[in-house]
Scaffold this active site. Structure first.
Site, mmCIF file in Angstrom:
data_model
loop_
_atom_site.group_PDB
_atom_site.id
_atom_site.type_symbol
_atom_site.label_atom_id
_atom_site.label_comp_id
_atom_site.label_asym_id
_atom_site.label_seq_id
_atom_site.Cartn_x
_atom_site.Cartn_y
_atom_site.Cartn_z
ATOM 1 N N ARG A 25 95.402 46.668 4.056
ATOM 2 C CA ARG A 25 93.970 46.378 4.217
ATOM 3 C C ARG A 25 93.421 45.654 2.988
ATOM 4 N NH1 ARG A 25 90.941 51.692 5.621
ATOM 5 N NH2 ARG A 25 89.468 50.365 6.741
ATOM 6 N N LEU A 63 90.162 50.002 -3.840
ATOM 7 C CA LEU A 63 91.211 50.360 -4.777
ATOM 8 C C LEU A 63 92.455 50.852 -4.045
ATOM 9 C CD1 LEU A 63 92.179 51.107 -7.701
ATOM 10 C CD2 LEU A 63 91.010 53.302 -7.366
ATOM 11 N N GLY A 112 86.058 49.074 -4.007
ATOM 12 C CA GLY A 112 86.284 47.881 -4.816
ATOM 13 C C GLY A 112 86.124 46.595 -4.049
ATOM 14 N N GLU A 115 82.559 45.849 -4.401
ATOM 15 C CA GLU A 115 82.314 45.392 -5.769
ATOM 16 C C GLU A 115 82.745 43.936 -5.939
ATOM 17 O OE1 GLU A 115 82.742 49.230 -8.610
ATOM 18 O OE2 GLU A 115 84.525 48.783 -7.416
ATOM 19 N N GLU A 135 84.057 56.439 -2.879
ATOM 20 C CA GLU A 135 84.659 57.044 -4.066
ATOM 21 C C GLU A 135 84.304 58.527 -4.211
ATOM 22 O OE1 GLU A 135 84.500 52.641 -4.892
ATOM 23 O OE2 GLU A 135 83.185 54.128 -3.958
#
Length: 265
Positions: A25, A63, A112, A115, A135
């Site tokens: 992914r 992440l 992430g 982000e 998170e």
């Protein structure tokens, strides 16, 4: 499709940069960050605009949790000296580097991935996109610049809600919260991003640089300091192309502006 973690293609003045771990992914690990840095720096040297996208069914699921687990369990070697977070470095090159970036978003844009997306200057989502900051449910905290970049886009209350509750936003909700500026049918995000990038590339490089580098810095200043920086900028020397474009407008040779939806003959 290339086996590279990040693909790169130059289409005229536009650099197309694709995250290429579709089986994961497009989760980001340190190798992906290094490859992304190389691609972004290359784009800044040879393109006028960059487009970020993800191969496969998702833009980026954030992440790589396997890498995060190794660090949390003390299995990953620690650097001898502290240095700047690699994600911060690369995402800042995107956000405040030499060229503008457009992000084409679909599927998962979480952690992430969000982000990274908010490092781009314009974001396009198709209707399959969803946004989240999971998170808190993983026992970790944002670390890719989200405390600054995401919070400035959506505000504290929205970010706190997403992190505390794990709430996911749809593409329409993402538009409402200013995460994206355009929502298009599923599968059309990259085409729309390329269309916008080609339009941005017709601006002068100097103008694009001022928009992407001066505006965010002025936004961080006080009222008086912001106006003073604007004054300094407006009195800086301009590229010769600026005078020619102004002359085209004054002499009636420039393409006229039209209202949205106006039918042209």
């Amino acid at each position: 499709m290339s086996d590279e973690l990040v693909t790169y293609e130059l289409d005229g003045p536009v650099a197309l940069i694709g995250l290429n771990r579709p089986d994961k992914r497009n989760a980001i690990n340190e190798d992906v960050v290094c490859a992304l840095r190389d691609a972004v720096i290359r784009a800044g040297e040879e393109a006028d605009v960059g487009v970020l996208f993800g191969h496969g069914s998702n833009f980026c699921a954030g992440l790589d949790l396997k890498e995060a687990l190794a660090r949390a369990a003390g299995e990953a070697p620690r650097p001898r000296k502290r240095r700047r977070h690699s994600w911060h470095e690369v995402f800042d090159i995107i956000a405040r580097g030499p060229i503008p970036f457009v992000a084409a978003l679909h599927g998962a844009v979480v952690g992430g991935g969000l982000e990274l997306a908010t490092a781009a200057h314009i974001r396009v989502a198709d209707e399959s996109a969803f946004f989240g900051l999971p998170e808190g449910q993983r026992g970790i905290f944002v670390g890719g610049g989200g405390t600054v970049r995401v919070q400035r886009v959506v505000g504290y209350t929205v970010m706190a809600d997403m992190m505390l509750t794990g709430r996911l936003l749809t593409a329409t909700e993402g538009e409402r919260e200013h995460i994206v500026r355009y929502v298009v049918p599923t599968g059309d995000a990259l085409d729309k991003a390329r269309e916008l990038a080609a339009k941005i590339a017709r601006n002068t490089p100097d103008t694009n640089w001022r928009i992407t580098n001066l505006l965010p810095r002025i936004n961080d200043l006080s009222h008086d300091d912001g106006l003073f920086m604007e004054y300094l900028n407006s009195n800086m020397a301009r590229a010769p192309e600026t005078a020619e474009r102004l002359r085209e407008f004054v002499e009636g040779r420039a393409k006229p502006l039209v209202a949205p939806g106006t039918q042209l003959d």
